[in-house]
Design a protein around this motif. Structure first.
Motif, PDB file in Angstrom:
ATOM      1  N   GLY A 169       0.749  -1.237  -0.123  1.00 11.64           N
ATOM      2  CA  GLY A 169      -0.080  -0.064   0.028  1.00 11.64           C
ATOM      3  C   GLY A 169       0.698   1.169   0.113  1.00 11.64           C
ATOM      4  N   GLY A 170       2.214   1.117  -0.499  1.00  6.23           N
ATOM      5  CA  GLY A 170       2.866   2.468  -0.454  1.00  6.23           C
ATOM      6  C   GLY A 170       4.222   2.162  -0.936  1.00  6.23           C
ATOM      7  N   PHE A 171       5.032   3.486  -1.027  1.00  6.42           N
ATOM      8  CA  PHE A 171       6.452   3.260  -1.676  1.00  6.42           C
ATOM      9  C   PHE A 171       7.070   4.454  -1.227  1.00  6.42           C
ATOM     10  N   ALA A 172       8.374   4.498  -1.536  1.00  5.21           N
ATOM     11  CA  ALA A 172       9.294   5.508  -1.194  1.00  5.21           C
ATOM     12  C   ALA A 172       9.971   5.912  -2.537  1.00  5.21           C
ATOM     13  N   ALA A 173      10.363   6.839  -3.159  1.00  4.91           N
ATOM     14  CA  ALA A 173      11.006   7.029  -4.283  1.00  4.91           C
ATOM     15  C   ALA A 173      12.294   7.952  -3.611  1.00  4.91           C
ATOM     16  N   ASN A 174      13.378   7.271  -3.832  1.00  3.52           N
ATOM     17  CA  ASN A 174      14.852   7.719  -3.386  1.00  3.52           C
ATOM     18  C   ASN A 174      15.647   8.345  -4.396  1.00  3.52           C
ATOM     19  N   LEU A 175      15.565   9.527  -4.739  1.00  2.00           N
ATOM     20  CA  LEU A 175      16.391  10.229  -6.000  1.00  2.00           C
ATOM     21  C   LEU A 175      17.930  10.098  -5.337  1.00  2.00           C
ATOM     22  N   LEU A 176      18.555   9.510  -6.043  1.00  2.00           N
ATOM     23  CA  LEU A 176      20.156   9.258  -5.790  1.00  2.00           C
ATOM     24  C   LEU A 176      20.931  10.464  -5.982  1.00  2.00           C
ATOM     25  N   ALA A 177      21.890  10.591  -5.230  1.00  2.23           N
ATOM     26  CA  ALA A 177      22.954  11.634  -5.489  1.00  2.23           C
ATOM     27  C   ALA A 177      24.090  11.014  -6.439  1.00  2.23           C
ATOM     28  N   GLU A 178      24.755  12.006  -7.107  1.00  2.60           N
ATOM     29  CA  GLU A 178      25.411  11.440  -8.317  1.00  2.60           C
ATOM     30  C   GLU A 178      26.783  10.656  -7.614  1.00  2.60           C
ATOM     31  N   THR A 179      27.072  10.485  -6.474  1.00  2.00           N
ATOM     32  CA  THR A 179      27.999   9.741  -5.562  1.00  2.00           C
ATOM     33  C   THR A 179      27.449   8.203  -5.499  1.00  2.00           C
ATOM     34  N   GLN A 180      26.221   7.881  -5.889  1.00  2.00           N
ATOM     35  CA  GLN A 180      25.624   6.648  -5.309  1.00  2.00           C
ATOM     36  C   GLN A 180      25.448   5.863  -6.741  1.00  2.00           C
ATOM     37  N   VAL A 181      26.251   5.835  -7.640  1.00  2.00           N
ATOM     38  CA  VAL A 181      26.299   4.823  -8.791  1.00  2.00           C
ATOM     39  C   VAL A 181      26.345   3.530  -8.342  1.00  2.00           C
ATOM     40  N   ALA A 192      22.348  11.309 -12.687  1.00  2.00           N
ATOM     41  CA  ALA A 192      21.580  11.575 -13.884  1.00  2.00           C
ATOM     42  C   ALA A 192      21.868  10.031 -14.689  1.00  2.00           C
ATOM     43  N   TYR A 193      20.866   9.908 -15.735  1.00  2.00           N
ATOM     44  CA  TYR A 193      21.011   8.702 -16.578  1.00  2.00           C
ATOM     45  C   TYR A 193      20.460   9.163 -17.877  1.00  2.00           C
ATOM     46  N   HIS A 194      21.545   8.822 -18.847  1.00  2.00           N
ATOM     47  CA  HIS A 194      21.162   9.312 -20.339  1.00  2.00           C
ATOM     48  C   HIS A 194      21.910   8.184 -21.154  1.00  2.00           C
ATOM     49  N   HIS A 195      21.241   7.663 -22.356  1.00  2.00           N
ATOM     50  CA  HIS A 195      21.860   6.889 -23.306  1.00  2.00           C
ATOM     51  C   HIS A 195      22.795   5.965 -22.426  1.00  2.00           C
ATOM     52  N   ARG A 196      21.814   5.210 -21.530  1.00  2.00           N
ATOM     53  CA  ARG A 196      22.339   4.184 -20.599  1.00  2.00           C
ATOM     54  C   ARG A 196      23.507   4.191 -20.102  1.00  2.00           C
ATOM     55  N   LYS A 197      23.799   5.455 -19.668  1.00  2.00           N
ATOM     56  CA  LYS A 197      24.976   5.754 -18.790  1.00  2.00           C
ATOM     57  C   LYS A 197      24.841   6.839 -17.764  1.00  2.00           C
ATOM     58  N   PHE A 198      25.481   6.444 -16.543  1.00  2.00           N
ATOM     59  CA  PHE A 198      24.971   7.521 -15.514  1.00  2.00           C
ATOM     60  C   PHE A 198      26.095   8.717 -15.524  1.00  2.00           C
ATOM     61  N   GLY A 199      25.566   9.883 -15.223  1.00  2.00           N
ATOM     62  CA  GLY A 199      26.440  11.076 -15.341  1.00  2.00           C
ATOM     63  C   GLY A 199      25.756  12.081 -14.146  1.00  2.00           C
ATOM     64  N   ARG A 200      26.387  13.277 -14.743  1.00  2.00           N
ATOM     65  CA  ARG A 200      25.810  14.536 -13.696  1.00  2.00           C
ATOM     66  C   ARG A 200      25.262  15.443 -14.526  1.00  2.00           C
ATOM     67  N   PHE A 201      24.311  16.332 -14.119  1.00  2.00           N
ATOM     68  CA  PHE A 201      23.734  17.483 -14.683  1.00  2.00           C
ATOM     69  C   PHE A 201      24.642  18.428 -14.788  1.00  2.00           C
ATOM     70  N   VAL A 202      25.046  19.131 -15.642  1.00  2.00           N
ATOM     71  CA  VAL A 202      25.813  20.271 -16.010  1.00  2.00           C
ATOM     72  C   VAL A 202      25.176  21.743 -16.437  1.00  2.00           C
ATOM     73  N   PRO A 203      24.600  22.509 -15.722  1.00  2.00           N
ATOM     74  CA  PRO A 203      24.011  23.623 -16.356  1.00  2.00           C
ATOM     75  C   PRO A 203      24.611  24.441 -17.360  1.00  2.00           C
ATOM     76  N   PHE A 204      24.060  25.264 -18.260  1.00  2.00           N
ATOM     77  CA  PHE A 204      24.746  26.147 -19.305  1.00  2.00           C
ATOM     78  C   PHE A 204      25.535  27.151 -18.590  1.00  2.00           C
TER      79      PHE A 204
END
Length: 167
Positions: free
Chosen positions: A70-82, A155-167
């Motif tokens: 009847g429930g769940f948690a979503a734990n958004l990972l930090a970039e060190t948690q690959v 972050a995840y993109h094209h089956r690879k882990f990475g990081r968000f880099v702002p413009f």
């Protein structure tokens, strides 16, 4: 491109790989047991009331467990948690075990779901509804607790882990 092609499912999966997303470990605990799974399909539905959506393959045991618990948690990972992302994706690096909660520090949330210490953000939900769509179950949860740590998001993109880099 109009119509369907015999390779449409393959083309769809390849095209979706181009969509960048955050990486979450969705967890649940209760009568059906304790489970966790790495997913990229987590998103907000509404701010009032706070609702969160996650999609999980119906064949995965966590799908039935979320429904029964009847429930769940979503734990958004930090970039060190690959390494943790790989553990809960069922592809751990040696010497870790797949789906092993002992690799990280967890605490019980207000609804008793496993919440990850040092996550970029956490959302704990009571199950509002679920819908089957193709191979997946779409869970909508009423958010009962949310927090943010300020740590950079994995972050995840094209089956690879990475990081968000702002413009």
């Amino acid at each position: 491109m109009t119509g369907t092609t015999p390779n449409l499912p393959v083309q769809f999966v390849e095209a979706m790989a181009a969509a960048a997303s955050g990486v979450s470990v969705v967890t649940t605990d209760g009568i059906a047991g304790r489970f966790g799974l790495t997913v990229s399909a987590v998103t907000s539905v509404s701010a009032e009331p706070p609702l969160l959506l996650c999609c999980i393959n119906r064949k995965n045991p966590i799908s039935a467990a979320i429904t029964e618990n009847g429930g769940f948690a979503a734990n958004l990972l930090a970039e060190t948690q690959v390494p943790l992302a790989k553990i809960f994706a069922g592809r751990p690096e040696h010497p870790h075990q797949a789906y092993d909660f002992n690799h990280a520090q967890w605490y019980a949330g207000v609804a008793q779901n496993p919440m990850l210490e040092f996550a970029a953000a956490t959302f704990e939900c009571r199950l509002d509804s679920w819908h089957d769509g193709g191979t997946h179950r779409i869970f909508i949860g009423n958010v009962v607790a949310a927090s943010i740590s300020g740590l950079p998001v994995l972050a995840y993109h094209h089956r690879k882990f990475g990081r968000f880099v702002p413009f």
